[in-house]
Design an enzyme around this catalytic site. Structure first.
Site, PDB file in Angstrom:
ATOM      1  CB  CYS A  82      -0.899  -0.036   1.223  1.00 56.54           C
ATOM      2  SG  CYS A  82      -1.483   1.541   1.845  1.00 56.54           S
ATOM      3  CB  CYS A 138       0.611   1.981   3.922  1.00 59.62           C
ATOM      4  SG  CYS A 138      -1.087   1.336   4.213  1.00 59.62           S
TER       5      CYS A 138
END
Ligand SMILES: Cc1cc2nc3c(=O)[nH]c(=O)nc-3n(C[C@H](O)[C@H](O)[C@H](O)COP(=O)(O)OP(=O)(O)OC[C@H]3O[C@@H](n4cnc5c(N)ncnc54)[C@H](O)[C@@H]3O)c2cc1C
Lengths: 103, 284
Positions: free
Chosen positions: A30, A33
């Site tokens: 991600c 993230c």
């Protein structure tokens, strides 16, 4: 201080923590993230001693992710006295993140 | 490898490309269509036109201007941008490599106006399959959209679950999705206790665990979300050099917010080109 949180150490590190814990639910695939990671680390340094930073990899800790009904990452949760106090979803700048978490 | 890939052929993108070309940089414009300018046929507040001009005509002139300066303009819809030092821009036609990318895709579109939609964003409704798809492995997944963007998300999601349904919300499908169930009825509501549990239409209820939204063409905000660039109220966040928090990724025009006017988009484009020029020079 950053602690890797697993279902084994969750109680000790989060529920029984003397100080508030910021938990970053993340995963390696991600991108947002990965951009949030350094921001969380910075918060940890600036508030050293006042908050603890916990990292939960949703890939490895499916049980915890499920338990907190994580449905979108990054999700950041603030735990105070062992209870979820606030939750923020998505990548935010540091100031906005702190404000939304109520820190 | 292009020096700059400009995504968008409107006032911001073309203005930037014209300056970039004059800096002798290798610039490629990728664009889908006339963008926001297609929506107006009466522009009378832009400098230098003694009579009102239509948006289509202004757009056409901009593209002709770029082409006359030997700028390559390709009509391709951008579906995804990947980066690792340099940028790989994936389109409906193929891939392009760039040292930098300028997002000039215009304002991000408005959201779905269906009851309950906003309540479940982040609670089952997601805008990014690559970020959140894994969380719904082996669950009931929906994907909302009709075209290449939806198909792009579908390609990601089908790796996570066998149970993927396509919702078109009353729009015609433009891509082949054979093998997947398709619901074309207009959506009437999103329901669930804490998280999304079902989607309703006028006379049916579809139990679902997640809905991935991929309507129309991906906007700058869709790219930013996947890349980890900051977004605020659907606008791309840039610094005074028009750069996002991702080195080499710039943005200009309506997609960064502010005054949503041609004059400002052109100004953004010009300034962003200067900044990109400085960035590339410093990198050498
Ligand atoms: C009804 C209406 C009337 C208006 N009237 C005026 C006016 O009178 N005066 C004025 O100054 N302004 C007016 N505006 C505003 C003006 O149109 C915009 O401010 C201006 O067009 C913004 O330029 P831009 O380059 O940022 O984006 P756009 O003009 O929207 O250009 C975006 C470009 O990006 C492309 N694009 C988007 N996504 C992708 C993708 N995924 N892949 C490839 N290409 C993509 C589009 O195809 C398009 O070429 C009006 C707007 C509206 C809606």
């Amino acid at each position: 201080m950053e602690v890797k949180i697993t279902s084994e150490n969750f109680k000790k590190e989060v529920l029984d923590s003397e100080i508030p814990v910021i938990i970053d639910f993340w995963a390696a695939w991600c991108r947002p993230c990965l951009m949030l990671g350094p921001i969380i680390a910075e918060i940890g340094e600036e508030l050293e001693g006042q908050v603890k930073i916990g990292k939960i990899n949703v890939d490895e800790e499916g049980y915890l992710a499920n338990q907190f009904r994580i449905s979108s990452i990054p999700t950041v949760m603030l735990f105070k006295d062992g209870k979820p106090a606030s939750q923020v979803i998505g990548l935010l700048r540091k100031e906005d993140l702190l404000k939304r978490l109520g820190i | 490898m292009h020096d700059v890939i400009v995504i968008g052929g409107g006032p911001a993108g073309v203005s930037a490309a014209v300056y970039l070309k004059r800096f002798k940089l290798d610039v490629l414009i990728l664009m889908k269509d006339e963008g926001t300018l297609a929506k107006t046929d009466h522009i009378e507040n832009y400098y230098g036109f003694e009579k009102p001009i239509t948006g289509s005509e202004l757009f056409r002139r901009g593209i002709e201007q770029a082409k006359n300066m030997d700028i390559t303009v390709k009509v391709e819809e951008v579906l995804n941008i990947d980066y690792f030092d340099t940028f790989t821009v994936k389109t409906t036609v193929g891939e392009h490599q760039g040292k930098t990318v300028l997002l000039a895709t215009g304002a991000s579109k408005v959201n779905l106006k269906v009851k309950g939609f906003h309540n479940f964003v982040g609670k089952g409704i997601s805008y990014c399959a690559i970020c959140d798809g894994f969380i719904y492995r082996n669950k009931r997944i929906g994907v909302l959209g009709t075209g290449d963007f939806m198909h792009e998300e579908l390609e990601v999601l089908k790796n996570f679950s066998k149970d993927v349904t396509i919702f078109t919300n009353n729009e015609p499908l433009t891509v082949d999705v054979s093998g997947f169930p398709v619901v074309t009825e207009p959506l009437t509501g999103f329901e669930g206790e804490e998280v999304l549990e079902k989607i309703t239409t006028a006379d049916k209820v579809y139990p679902i665990d997640a809905l991935f939204v991929a309507m129309g063409t991906p906007s700058a905000a869709d790219f930013a979300l996947r890349m980890g660039a900051f977004i605020e109220k659907n606008n791309i966040v840039v610094d005074h050099e028009y750069m996002t928090n991702i080195p080499g990724l710039f943005a200009a025009g309506d997609c960064i917010g502010g005054l949503l006017q041609i004059a400002k988009a052109v100004d953004d484009g010009a300034k962003a080109s200067m900044a990109i020029h400085r960035y590339l020079r410093a990198k050498k």
